[in-house]
Motif scaffolding. Structure first.
Motif, PDB file in Angstrom:
ATOM      1  N   ALA A  79     -28.171  53.292  28.867  1.00  0.00           N
ATOM      2  CA  ALA A  79     -28.383  52.133  29.742  1.00  0.00           C
ATOM      3  C   ALA A  79     -29.319  52.484  30.894  1.00  0.00           C
ATOM      4  O   ALA A  79     -30.242  51.727  31.207  1.00  0.00           O
ATOM      5  N   VAL A  80     -29.099  53.625  31.519  1.00  0.00           N
ATOM      6  CA  VAL A  80     -29.948  54.042  32.633  1.00  0.00           C
ATOM      7  C   VAL A  80     -31.359  54.337  32.128  1.00  0.00           C
ATOM      8  O   VAL A  80     -32.351  53.941  32.750  1.00  0.00           O
ATOM      9  N   TYR A  81     -31.468  55.012  30.988  1.00  0.00           N
ATOM     10  CA  TYR A  81     -32.772  55.361  30.432  1.00  0.00           C
ATOM     11  C   TYR A  81     -33.599  54.114  30.098  1.00  0.00           C
ATOM     12  O   TYR A  81     -34.762  54.004  30.476  1.00  0.00           O
ATOM     13  N   VAL A  82     -32.991  53.149  29.413  1.00  0.00           N
ATOM     14  CA  VAL A  82     -33.709  51.935  29.027  1.00  0.00           C
ATOM     15  C   VAL A  82     -34.091  51.125  30.257  1.00  0.00           C
ATOM     16  O   VAL A  82     -35.215  50.620  30.356  1.00  0.00           O
ATOM     17  N   THR A  83     -33.183  51.024  31.209  1.00  0.00           N
ATOM     18  CA  THR A  83     -33.489  50.300  32.445  1.00  0.00           C
ATOM     19  C   THR A  83     -34.642  50.963  33.187  1.00  0.00           C
ATOM     20  O   THR A  83     -35.565  50.286  33.660  1.00  0.00           O
ATOM     21  N   VAL A 103     -29.432  54.481  22.673  1.00  0.00           N
ATOM     22  CA  VAL A 103     -30.515  53.501  22.791  1.00  0.00           C
ATOM     23  C   VAL A 103     -30.511  52.567  21.579  1.00  0.00           C
ATOM     24  O   VAL A 103     -30.684  51.355  21.718  1.00  0.00           O
ATOM     25  N   ASN A 104     -30.269  53.123  20.403  1.00  0.00           N
ATOM     26  CA  ASN A 104     -30.197  52.297  19.192  1.00  0.00           C
ATOM     27  C   ASN A 104     -29.048  51.294  19.287  1.00  0.00           C
ATOM     28  O   ASN A 104     -29.209  50.112  18.957  1.00  0.00           O
ATOM     29  N   GLU A 105     -27.889  51.744  19.749  1.00  0.00           N
ATOM     30  CA  GLU A 105     -26.728  50.850  19.889  1.00  0.00           C
ATOM     31  C   GLU A 105     -27.019  49.759  20.908  1.00  0.00           C
ATOM     32  O   GLU A 105     -26.686  48.590  20.694  1.00  0.00           O
ATOM     33  N   LEU A 106     -27.664  50.131  22.018  1.00  0.00           N
ATOM     34  CA  LEU A 106     -28.023  49.145  23.032  1.00  0.00           C
ATOM     35  C   LEU A 106     -28.998  48.114  22.468  1.00  0.00           C
ATOM     36  O   LEU A 106     -28.843  46.910  22.694  1.00  0.00           O
ATOM     37  N   ALA A 107     -29.984  48.560  21.706  1.00  0.00           N
ATOM     38  CA  ALA A 107     -30.951  47.645  21.099  1.00  0.00           C
ATOM     39  C   ALA A 107     -30.258  46.681  20.137  1.00  0.00           C
ATOM     40  O   ALA A 107     -30.529  45.470  20.151  1.00  0.00           O
ATOM     41  N   CYS A 108     -29.359  47.195  19.316  1.00  0.00           N
ATOM     42  CA  CYS A 108     -28.637  46.342  18.367  1.00  0.00           C
ATOM     43  C   CYS A 108     -27.819  45.282  19.090  1.00  0.00           C
ATOM     44  O   CYS A 108     -27.870  44.097  18.732  1.00  0.00           O
TER      45      CYS A 108
END
Length: 98
Positions: free
Chosen positions: A36-40, A66-71
């Motif tokens: 979450a922090v990385y993508v933000t 990151v994959n789980e967040l994208a999904c």
């Protein structure tokens, strides 16, 4: 099937906790927090914060998070828009409709 994947992900998350938080909190970072922090940070063009988050867990764990967040984001947008996840994903990436 997704429940099995999520349960396995939860076990992986617990096993891959690494660095403790610098603000004195004794709870270690987990892969979903790192993702979450990385993508933000990437969305906000904050390379320093992205680099920090990427050091909290292994590269494999960060990739999984990151994959789980994208999904989850694609599914949430699809529900909100009343469209299929495939349509939303293609639209977000600027791809032509399949």
């Amino acid at each position: 099937m997704w429940n099995k994947v999520r349960k396995a992900g939860g076990r992986v998350a617990g096993a891959l906790r690494t660095e403790t938080k610098p603000d004195g909190d004794k709870r270690p970072h987990n892969l979903f927090e790192a993702a979450a922090v990385y993508v933000t940070a990437c969305a906000e063009d904050d390379q320093e914060r992205a680099d920090e988050a990427s050091g909290w867990v292994s590269p494999e764990a960060l990739s999984f998070g990151v994959n789980e967040l994208a999904c989850r984001a694609v599914v949430a947008l699809a529900r909100e828009r009343g469209e299929s996840p495939g349509t939303v994903a293609r639209e977000l990436l600027g791809l032509p409709t399949a």
